[in-house]
Write a protein that holds these residues in place. Sequence first.
Motif, PDB file in Angstrom:
ATOM      1  N   HIS A   1       0.808  -1.218   0.000  1.00 26.69           N
ATOM      2  CA  HIS A   1       0.000   0.000   0.000  1.00 26.69           C
ATOM      3  C   HIS A   1       0.837   1.263   0.000  1.00 26.69           C
ATOM      4  O   HIS A   1       0.365   2.309  -0.391  1.00 26.69           O
ATOM      5  CB  HIS A   1      -0.950  -0.025   1.184  1.00 26.69           C
TER       6      HIS A   1
ATOM      7  N   SER B   1      -0.876   4.625   3.348  1.00 31.09           N
ATOM      8  CA  SER B   1      -1.502   3.387   3.817  1.00 31.09           C
ATOM      9  C   SER B   1      -0.588   2.567   4.712  1.00 31.09           C
ATOM     10  O   SER B   1      -0.786   1.368   4.875  1.00 31.09           O
ATOM     11  CB  SER B   1      -1.951   2.534   2.611  1.00 31.09           C
TER      12      SER B   1
ATOM     13  N   THR C   1       0.074   1.157   7.793  1.00 29.22           N
ATOM     14  CA  THR C   1      -0.880   0.951   8.879  1.00 29.22           C
ATOM     15  C   THR C   1      -0.324   1.303  10.250  1.00 29.22           C
ATOM     16  O   THR C   1      -1.028   1.864  11.098  1.00 29.22           O
ATOM     17  CB  THR C   1      -1.365  -0.507   8.862  1.00 29.22           C
TER      18      THR C   1
ATOM     19  N   ARG D   1      -9.457   2.116  11.837  1.00 18.94           N
ATOM     20  CA  ARG D   1      -8.937   1.905  10.483  1.00 18.94           C
ATOM     21  C   ARG D   1      -7.750   0.942  10.504  1.00 18.94           C
ATOM     22  O   ARG D   1      -7.617   0.072   9.625  1.00 18.94           O
ATOM     23  CB  ARG D   1      -8.513   3.234   9.864  1.00 18.94           C
TER      24      ARG D   1
ATOM     25  N   ARG E   1      -7.578  -2.772   8.652  1.00 19.97           N
ATOM     26  CA  ARG E   1      -6.557  -3.126   7.651  1.00 19.97           C
ATOM     27  C   ARG E   1      -5.759  -4.352   8.075  1.00 19.97           C
ATOM     28  O   ARG E   1      -5.577  -5.293   7.295  1.00 19.97           O
ATOM     29  CB  ARG E   1      -5.603  -1.955   7.443  1.00 19.97           C
TER      30      ARG E   1
END
Length: 452
Positions: A57, A260, A262, A287, A291
Amino acid sequence: MTTFLRRNPKYRRPLLSAAVATALGAGLFLAGGLGLAPWPAGRSDRHEAPPTEQGAHATGADPLSTGITALQAHLRQTPTDAVALGTLGLNYVQQAKSTADPTYYPKAEAVLKRSLAVEPADNFTAMGGMAALEAGRHRFGQARDWARRALAVNPYNSSLYGTLADAYTQLGRYSEAADAVQRMVDLKPGTPSLARASYVAELRGDTATARTDMRRALQDAGGPADQAFARYYLSELAFNSGDPAAALTEADAGLRAAPSYTALLQARARAEAALGKTDAAVTDLTRAVERVPLPEYVLQLGELYQSLGRTWEADQQYQIFRAEQELFTRNGVTPDADAALFEADHGSPVKALVIARRGIKSRPFLDSHDALAWALHVNGHDREALAESDRALALGTRNALFHYHRAMIHRALGDTASAHRDLTRALALNPRFSPLHAPKARAALTAVARGN
């Protein structure tokens, strides 16, 4: 004092052939397959890279999954390619970390053993894969042994020294870990090695050097994922030093580089919660869990909910945490500090002590001593708990939670002066170290100061 800035010697042996690196994507072996850095995003389990989807990501593609698919196709045609099997095993280990899915560990073990059966003598790729696998399963003695075997074959692979350093760290052999980090830096100064150098400094309480080394890791970052990785740990260093505003700044900078990534959501959430931005913290942690449902993310979200009085939501996260622990255990991962602390704080004190005693055998690291101390305390064994708490702080590590735990043990033993000292120290290091425990520390300090 250990230094990590010696001249980089000339490589005398290539790490992997160019043909293998091109055809099989074995760059994962050098940068990600053995772990980009020494520890994950978690409050106590910090021996491996954070699961960040760093290749996928951060750059808009998923080279890890693509590499796995390509290797599987290649092995259908050439099932006895030892290097391909070893690289696939490494990729499975990394996929387990990146997805929080421990079912990849048995897959990794199967293909790594196949690789070693084909080429048992000089197969440092599979040996390094076994080291990474055992570290992922918290079997650090075995990880150390496999890393040593791999280095006997290829003593010029910096990533293998990183795996060895991680194993020594978790085994409580800190001088040997520092030596392995030094060798890693000598061979290849860069983000992975400098990050480990930063951790060596952090463990002994030298946060200034830790920040300097991590800044150098950021300067040497080879792309957005490495930048985000370094920003994550700079955020952690700032937060643990009691500066959530700086922690938030670092996390935001990392997310700009790799939106992205995480682990940065988790870091940003910690800072936001400390700054009173609890809605934003809940959003970011949610979020992160969506993920990559890492147990430490789930637990952090549960404790944040609990601190906000949202008991039902907290209980939901705690149920998920328990289920995940069962899944990890079924797939060969030894539960240790996080699981013990969870049971001590939210579950069964008896179970906490069983987990902590088992964990200290395979991972006699500072965090494990602290978890055992807390498990002993909640079971009323405070004399033994104090000895373990002292071991957790023996290196001079600046850890507010460790000091809070020792303070409460001192208080249970009737030593209010020592309790006052450790509570003061905990809140001086980081007055908002935990949404649950920091308020308890402040209340305890007030009570102790009044003679209660």
